[in-house]
Design an enzyme around this catalytic site. Structure first.
Site, PDB file in Angstrom:
ATOM      1  N   LYS A 196     -65.428  13.472   9.217  1.00  0.00           N
ATOM      2  CA  LYS A 196     -64.211  13.503   8.368  1.00  0.00           C
ATOM      3  C   LYS A 196     -64.677  13.166   6.960  1.00  0.00           C
ATOM      4  O   LYS A 196     -65.635  12.397   6.802  1.00  0.00           O
ATOM      5  CB  LYS A 196     -63.225  12.387   8.778  1.00  0.00           C
ATOM      6  CG  LYS A 196     -62.263  12.743   9.878  1.00  0.00           C
ATOM      7  CD  LYS A 196     -60.989  13.357   9.323  1.00  0.00           C
ATOM      8  CE  LYS A 196     -59.972  13.537  10.438  1.00  0.00           C
ATOM      9  NZ  LYS A 196     -59.922  14.829  11.023  1.00  0.00           N
ATOM     10  N   ARG A 242     -78.367  15.068  28.640  1.00  0.00           N
ATOM     11  CA  ARG A 242     -78.212  16.470  28.206  1.00  0.00           C
ATOM     12  C   ARG A 242     -78.878  16.666  26.839  1.00  0.00           C
ATOM     13  O   ARG A 242     -79.407  15.718  26.238  1.00  0.00           O
ATOM     14  CB  ARG A 242     -76.734  16.836  28.112  1.00  0.00           C
ATOM     15  CG  ARG A 242     -76.023  16.084  27.004  1.00  0.00           C
ATOM     16  CD  ARG A 242     -74.564  16.483  26.901  1.00  0.00           C
ATOM     17  NE  ARG A 242     -74.040  16.149  25.589  1.00  0.00           N
ATOM     18  CZ  ARG A 242     -72.783  16.256  25.223  1.00  0.00           C
ATOM     19  NH1 ARG A 242     -71.903  16.716  26.080  1.00  0.00           N
ATOM     20  NH2 ARG A 242     -72.385  15.947  24.007  1.00  0.00           N
ATOM     21  N   TYR A 260     -72.159   9.407   9.575  1.00  0.00           N
ATOM     22  CA  TYR A 260     -73.334   9.884  10.324  1.00  0.00           C
ATOM     23  C   TYR A 260     -74.594   9.817   9.454  1.00  0.00           C
ATOM     24  O   TYR A 260     -75.641   9.327   9.879  1.00  0.00           O
ATOM     25  CB  TYR A 260     -73.046  11.314  10.766  1.00  0.00           C
ATOM     26  CG  TYR A 260     -74.130  11.973  11.592  1.00  0.00           C
ATOM     27  CD1 TYR A 260     -74.306  11.639  12.937  1.00  0.00           C
ATOM     28  CD2 TYR A 260     -74.954  12.959  11.047  1.00  0.00           C
ATOM     29  CE1 TYR A 260     -75.275  12.265  13.706  1.00  0.00           C
ATOM     30  CE2 TYR A 260     -75.920  13.589  11.809  1.00  0.00           C
ATOM     31  CZ  TYR A 260     -76.080  13.250  13.136  1.00  0.00           C
ATOM     32  OH  TYR A 260     -77.045  13.869  13.897  1.00  0.00           O
ATOM     33  N   ASN A 265     -82.513   8.155  21.148  1.00  0.00           N
ATOM     34  CA  ASN A 265     -81.981   9.503  20.896  1.00  0.00           C
ATOM     35  C   ASN A 265     -80.457   9.547  20.914  1.00  0.00           C
ATOM     36  O   ASN A 265     -79.860  10.391  20.231  1.00  0.00           O
ATOM     37  CB  ASN A 265     -82.545  10.463  21.966  1.00  0.00           C
ATOM     38  CG  ASN A 265     -81.744  11.738  22.049  1.00  0.00           C
ATOM     39  OD1 ASN A 265     -81.889  12.631  21.221  1.00  0.00           O
ATOM     40  ND2 ASN A 265     -80.853  11.835  23.042  1.00  0.00           N
ATOM     41  N   ASP A 270     -73.631   1.949  28.321  1.00  0.00           N
ATOM     42  CA  ASP A 270     -73.172   2.285  26.963  1.00  0.00           C
ATOM     43  C   ASP A 270     -73.969   1.399  26.004  1.00  0.00           C
ATOM     44  O   ASP A 270     -73.844   0.170  26.045  1.00  0.00           O
ATOM     45  CB  ASP A 270     -71.666   1.988  26.860  1.00  0.00           C
ATOM     46  CG  ASP A 270     -71.121   2.275  25.458  1.00  0.00           C
ATOM     47  OD1 ASP A 270     -71.931   2.344  24.504  1.00  0.00           O
ATOM     48  OD2 ASP A 270     -69.897   2.419  25.331  1.00  0.00           O
TER      49      ASP A 270
HETATM   50  N1  LIG Z   1     -78.240  18.975  17.705  1.00  0.00           N
HETATM   51  C1  LIG Z   1     -78.643  18.885  16.455  1.00  0.00           C
HETATM   52  O1  LIG Z   1     -78.690  19.867  15.710  1.00  0.00           O
HETATM   53  C2  LIG Z   1     -79.081  17.558  15.886  1.00  0.00           C
HETATM   54  C3  LIG Z   1     -79.514  17.545  14.567  1.00  0.00           C
HETATM   55  C4  LIG Z   1     -79.933  16.352  14.013  1.00  0.00           C
HETATM   56  C5  LIG Z   1     -79.948  15.206  14.781  1.00  0.00           C
HETATM   57  N2  LIG Z   1     -79.505  15.239  16.062  1.00  0.00           N
HETATM   58  C6  LIG Z   1     -79.546  13.976  16.819  1.00  0.00           C
HETATM   59  O2  LIG Z   1     -80.209  14.173  18.044  1.00  0.00           O
HETATM   60  C7  LIG Z   1     -79.666  13.292  19.042  1.00  0.00           C
HETATM   61  C8  LIG Z   1     -79.275  14.091  20.272  1.00  0.00           C
HETATM   62  O3  LIG Z   1     -78.344  15.081  19.859  1.00  0.00           O
HETATM   63  P1  LIG Z   1     -77.781  16.225  20.831  1.00  0.00           P
HETATM   64  O4  LIG Z   1     -77.506  17.392  19.984  1.00  0.00           O
HETATM   65  O5  LIG Z   1     -78.637  16.354  22.038  1.00  0.00           O
HETATM   66  O6  LIG Z   1     -76.376  15.555  21.191  1.00  0.00           O
HETATM   67  P2  LIG Z   1     -75.535  15.551  22.537  1.00  0.00           P
HETATM   68  O7  LIG Z   1     -74.167  15.151  22.161  1.00  0.00           O
HETATM   69  O8  LIG Z   1     -75.725  16.803  23.303  1.00  0.00           O
HETATM   70  O9  LIG Z   1     -76.238  14.350  23.350  1.00  0.00           O
HETATM   71  C9  LIG Z   1     -76.126  13.007  22.964  1.00  0.00           C
HETATM   72  C10 LIG Z   1     -76.248  12.130  24.196  1.00  0.00           C
HETATM   73  O10 LIG Z   1     -76.114  10.765  23.780  1.00  0.00           O
HETATM   74  C11 LIG Z   1     -75.261  10.128  24.738  1.00  0.00           C
HETATM   75  N3  LIG Z   1     -74.555   8.989  24.170  1.00  0.00           N
HETATM   76  C12 LIG Z   1     -73.602   9.029  23.207  1.00  0.00           C
HETATM   77  N4  LIG Z   1     -73.131   7.788  23.002  1.00  0.00           N
HETATM   78  C13 LIG Z   1     -73.806   6.955  23.828  1.00  0.00           C
HETATM   79  C14 LIG Z   1     -73.742   5.559  24.086  1.00  0.00           C
HETATM   80  N5  LIG Z   1     -72.860   4.765  23.454  1.00  0.00           N
HETATM   81  N6  LIG Z   1     -74.583   5.036  25.017  1.00  0.00           N
HETATM   82  C15 LIG Z   1     -75.461   5.834  25.675  1.00  0.00           C
HETATM   83  N7  LIG Z   1     -75.553   7.159  25.471  1.00  0.00           N
HETATM   84  C16 LIG Z   1     -74.717   7.714  24.573  1.00  0.00           C
HETATM   85  C17 LIG Z   1     -74.264  11.222  25.131  1.00  0.00           C
HETATM   86  O11 LIG Z   1     -73.596  10.912  26.353  1.00  0.00           O
HETATM   87  C18 LIG Z   1     -75.158  12.438  25.213  1.00  0.00           C
HETATM   88  O12 LIG Z   1     -75.726  12.589  26.490  1.00  0.00           O
HETATM   89  C19 LIG Z   1     -78.511  12.572  18.370  1.00  0.00           C
HETATM   90  O13 LIG Z   1     -78.932  11.313  17.906  1.00  0.00           O
HETATM   91  C20 LIG Z   1     -78.165  13.468  17.208  1.00  0.00           C
HETATM   92  O14 LIG Z   1     -77.551  12.763  16.152  1.00  0.00           O
HETATM   93  C21 LIG Z   1     -79.063  16.388  16.634  1.00  0.00           C
END
Ligand SMILES: NC(=O)c1ccc[n+]([C@@H]2O[C@H](COP(=O)([O-])OP(=O)(O)OC[C@H]3O[C@@H](n4cnc5c(N)ncnc54)[C@H](O)[C@@H]3O)[C@@H](O)[C@H]2O)c1
Length: 450
Positions: free
Chosen positions: A298, A223, A356, A291, A267
């Site tokens: 917190k 996703r 984070y 990704n 995982d």
């Molecule tokens: N959305 C934002 O604004 C934003 C901003 C900066 C950075 N990011 C980074 O972008 C990346 C994707 O973010 P997103 O917004 O799509 O998040 P999201 O939560 O929608 O998707 C993250 C995905 O990673 C998977 N995941 C989590 N833990 C896992 C594990 N242990 N093993 C395998 N898969 C795992 C989840 O199941 C999920 O499908 C992340 O690394 C996030 O930190 C997002």
């Protein structure tokens, strides 16, 4: 999730209301549509000196309407502010500027053009890396480009973006790939960035499928940003492996089936994840995108072991362990492209995100530290730092913070997963070995950590 303010500000009635109240007026950003021919859909104005000469016969591949700022350059008609047309893209080659007085050439090139830009224009300035120049005056003049370009990027409005590319001697032939990204809507949410291009022998053979024949793995692909990355890599011709936790298997399998890809339910923080991953991959990867990531926010006062450990384990330790295992176990091809999805939190810091931000800053450190040794195998490694991207992750942020995150950038809005995905797809190209050990922010020139 939808941005109601953007919907309002871009509606016919809302536009008037927002204008009358003196509120910021973000424009709906243009994004890349599949099947498009030219990176620049409109007039491209070229100016400046030597480097862009390497594009003398290549600019037609960028736009079908080229203009020069001065007579006798590039065999192009001179653009006349009185007659137009309005400009979609500007490319100024500032690489020959070597004295502070020369900087006025920037003003003379950009000033007339700024009044005649279309919506969502893309601007690029080319320079030479200051650190590569022996003459202190020339180095200072090239360094001055950074302040100029970051400031002009903040002045553009109308969804405009501007980047500065420092092109090393010998890297001129990689300009086309970079300009195809930075002058097109693929970089809709990237602005105010400064990148260095270095010589790279690899080439893109077919610009319509720049990743054809490449094998790519994307973690967290069921996703959000990960799904968009998998989709975009597949669009560009890559065969994709999509990894996510077993709980996300249904969505993962559905997406993999749609993309003709291969799901891996795993995982990444499991003790045996490296071995399981190696077993699941039939051949070495050409593209690896870390990704998957989580937030467990917190303040440090209230952060318990599990909040701290889970974020560090998934966001930082897992990418490190998996990459080491792939490198040691023959899971990465020579000339592979590695992309680590970091965050501007890792650059600016964020209250409530010590865990984070530490993990994301650690990823940036990993890209920088690994780049020199991986270069021996032609492998590049870069961090992409998204700002506020509209996904399930940001939908959980409390309303006031969410609004601030969305608006506090030069484009006045959040990005979408495709913005990050296009950036990753560009860094995954064979020729993008020209970029390594760097951080590219996809944040609309966020004020945070700028
Ligand atoms: N959305 C934002 O604004 C934003 C901003 C900066 C950075 N990011 C980074 O972008 C990346 C994707 O973010 P997103 O917004 O799509 O998040 P999201 O939560 O929608 O998707 C993250 C995905 O990673 C998977 N995941 C989590 N833990 C896992 C594990 N242990 N093993 C395998 N898969 C795992 C989840 O199941 C999920 O499908 C992340 O690394 C996030 O930190 C997002």
């Amino acid at each position: 999730m939808s941005d109601r303010y953007l919907d309002l500000a871009t509606s016919t009635v809302g536009q008037r209301l927002v204008g009358a109240l003196g509120l910021p007026t973000p424009v709906r950003l243009e994004r890349w549509q599949s099947g498009r021919m030219h990176p620049v859909d409109g007039a491209l104005l070229l100016g400046g000196a030597s480097l862009a000469a390497s594009l003398a016969d290549g600019w037609q591949r960028l736009s079908d309407q080229g203009f020069a700022s001065e007579a006798g350059r590039f065999d192009l008609p001179v653009w006349d502010p009185e007659q137009g047309p309005a400009l979609k893209a500007l490319l100024f080659d500032a690489s020959a500027l070597s004295r502070s007085e020369d900087l006025d050439q920037l003003r003379r090139f950009f000033q007339p053009a700024l009044r005649h830009l279309t919506q969502c224009p893309h601007l690029v300035i080319l320079g030479r890396p200051p650190e590569s120049l022996a003459d202190p005056m020339a180095a200072s003049t090239q360094a001055a480009l950074e302040g100029f370009s970051r400031s002009l990027a903040k002045e553009l409005g109308q969804g405009g973006t501007l980047q500065l590319l420092y092109v090393d001697a010998g890297a001129e032939d990689q300009l086309e790939g970079a300009l195809r990204f930075f002058l097109s809507p693929k970089s809709a949410y990237v602005s105010g960035q400064v990148l260095r291009l270095r010589a790279c022998a690899a080439r893109v053979a077919d610009w319509t499928r720049p990743l054809a024949g490449r094998r790519a793995l994307v973690t967290g692909a069921s996703r959000g940003i990960g799904a968009a990355i998998a989709e975009t890599l597949a669009r560009d011709g890559a065969e994709v492996w999509l990894l996510d936790v077993p709980q996300a298997s249904d969505a993962l399998q559905a997406l993999a089936a749609r993309l003709g890809g291969h799901p891996i339910a795993l995982d990444i923080s499991a003790a045996d994840a490296p071995q399981q991953l190696l077993q699941a991959l039939p051949q070495p990867l050409d593209i690896l995108v870390h990704n998957a990531g989580i937030t467990r926010d917190k303040t440090l006062k209230n952060m318990d072991d599990s909040l701290w450990n889970s974020v560090l384990a998934i966001n930082l330790q897992a990418p490190l362990r998996l990459t080491e295992a792939l490198l040691d176990g023959g899971g990465l091809a020579d000339h592979a492209r590695l992309v680590l999805i970091a965050s501007i939190s890792g650059i600016a810091g964020n209250a409530g995100q010590t865990n984070y931000a530490a993990s994301k800053a650690g990823l940036i450190g990993l890209a920088r530290a690994w780049a020199p040794s991986l270069a021996n195998r032609g492998i590049s490694i870069n961090a992409v730092a998204p700002g506020f991207i509209e996904t399930a992750m940001t939908a959980t942020i409390p309303f006031a913070l969410r609004e601030a995150g969305r608006r506090m950038n030069s484009l006045g809005q959040g990005g979408v997963p495709q913005d990050v995905a296009e950036t990753v797809a560009w860094l995954a190209q064979p020729g993008s070995g020209a970029v390594s050990g760097q951080v590219l922010r996809v944040c609309g020139q966020s004020l945070l950590g700028a």
